[in-house]
Design an enzyme around this catalytic site. Structure first.
Site, PDB file in Angstrom:
ATOM      1  N   ARG A 104       0.828  -1.194   0.000  1.00 13.91           N
ATOM      2  CA  ARG A 104       0.000   0.000   0.000  1.00 13.91           C
ATOM      3  C   ARG A 104       0.873   1.259   0.000  1.00 13.91           C
ATOM      4  O   ARG A 104       1.718   1.428   0.873  1.00 13.91           O
ATOM      5  CB  ARG A 104      -0.903   0.013   1.235  1.00 13.91           C
ATOM      6  N   THR A 108      -0.848   7.686  -1.291  1.00 10.27           N
ATOM      7  CA  THR A 108      -2.114   7.582  -2.035  1.00 10.27           C
ATOM      8  C   THR A 108      -3.032   6.498  -1.482  1.00 10.27           C
ATOM      9  O   THR A 108      -4.209   6.443  -1.838  1.00 10.27           O
ATOM     10  CB  THR A 108      -1.839   7.242  -3.513  1.00 10.27           C
ATOM     11  N   ASP A 200      -2.766 -10.366  13.351  1.00  6.81           N
ATOM     12  CA  ASP A 200      -2.169 -10.291  12.021  1.00  6.81           C
ATOM     13  C   ASP A 200      -1.855 -11.715  11.560  1.00  6.81           C
ATOM     14  O   ASP A 200      -0.986 -12.384  12.132  1.00  6.81           O
ATOM     15  CB  ASP A 200      -0.900  -9.435  12.067  1.00  6.81           C
ATOM     16  N   ASP A 203       1.846 -12.388  10.586  1.00  4.25           N
ATOM     17  CA  ASP A 203       2.722 -12.444  11.766  1.00  4.25           C
ATOM     18  C   ASP A 203       2.500 -13.729  12.544  1.00  4.25           C
ATOM     19  O   ASP A 203       3.456 -14.344  13.025  1.00  4.25           O
ATOM     20  CB  ASP A 203       2.457 -11.243  12.683  1.00  4.25           C
TER      21      ASP A 203
END
Ligand code: URA
Length: 209
Positions: A104, A108, A200, A203
């Site tokens: 990402r 933006t 996560d 993770d």
């Protein structure tokens, strides 16, 4: 619009509960993810089309069912998608594999592709996109876009957990792509995590925290 299938099989739900627990070890999490992916894979491939072929058993010939068409493709959204991939390939060893890597952009917030490798004839194959967590759906939406740009027309999306917000955004962007998940959780929190969730996924499966 194609819908959402929640795989409610008791083994899936039981394994998912253990995966959610914060005390579950990396090794345990990884093993359960592999086991659960077999069960989810069973469900996501339930409607595969069959044809028949003539075979000879030791007793006689028969028309026996076999999968129709070209081998399907599992498209893993890196990196967490790889955790689902292993079990799915145990289930369908002849499947082809695509990898889609996205990050990402901080400014933006757009998903930028940094890696893409897939069979060249995606247009002729069922493509099952795999990513354990459908949270904001940003990466899922982009991954499906990238696959469609390369020709894929027949796709399904498989995850472990989905947030209602992610499902809504994904189905708006790709109404033709059905979603399969083990659970629809309550919501996304302010950091974009699914709650109650499992943390996560990358993770937890790779021990990187
Ligand atoms: N990705 C994860 O791994 N976990 C979440 O809760 C949301 C996105």
């Amino acid at each position: 619009m194609n819908g959402v299938t929640v795989v409610s099989h008791p083994l899936v739900q039981h394994k998912l509960t253990i995966m959610r627990k914060k005390e579950t070890s990396t090794a345990g999490f990884r093993r359960l993810l592999r086991e659960i992916s077999l069960l989810l894979g069973y469900e996501v491939t339930r409607e595969l089309e069959l044809t028949t072929t003539e075979i000879e058993t030791p007793l006689q010939t028969m028309q026996a069912p076999t999968l129709e068409g070209k081998k399907l493709v599992f498209a893993s959204v890196l990196r967490a998608g790889n955790g689902l991939l292993e079990g799915l390939l145990d289930l369908v060893p002849a499947a082809r594999v695509a990898h889609v890597g996205l990050y990402r952009d901080h400014d933006t917030l757009e998903a930028i592709e940094y890696f893409f490798k897939a069979p060249s004839d995606l247009a002729d194959r069922l493509v099952i996109v795999v990513d354990p967590m459908l949270a904001t759906a940003n990466s899922a939406i982009s991954a499906v876009e990238k696959l469609k740009q390369r020709g894929a027309t027949n796709l399904r999306f498989l995850c472990l957990l989905a947030a209602p917000e992610g499902i809504e955004r994904f189905t708006k962007a790709h109404p033709d792509v059905p979603i399969f998940t083990a659970s629809i959780d309550e919501r996304l929190n302010e950091k974009g995590y699914i709650v109650p969730g499992l943390g996560d996924a990358g993770d937890r499966m790779y021990g990187t925290k």
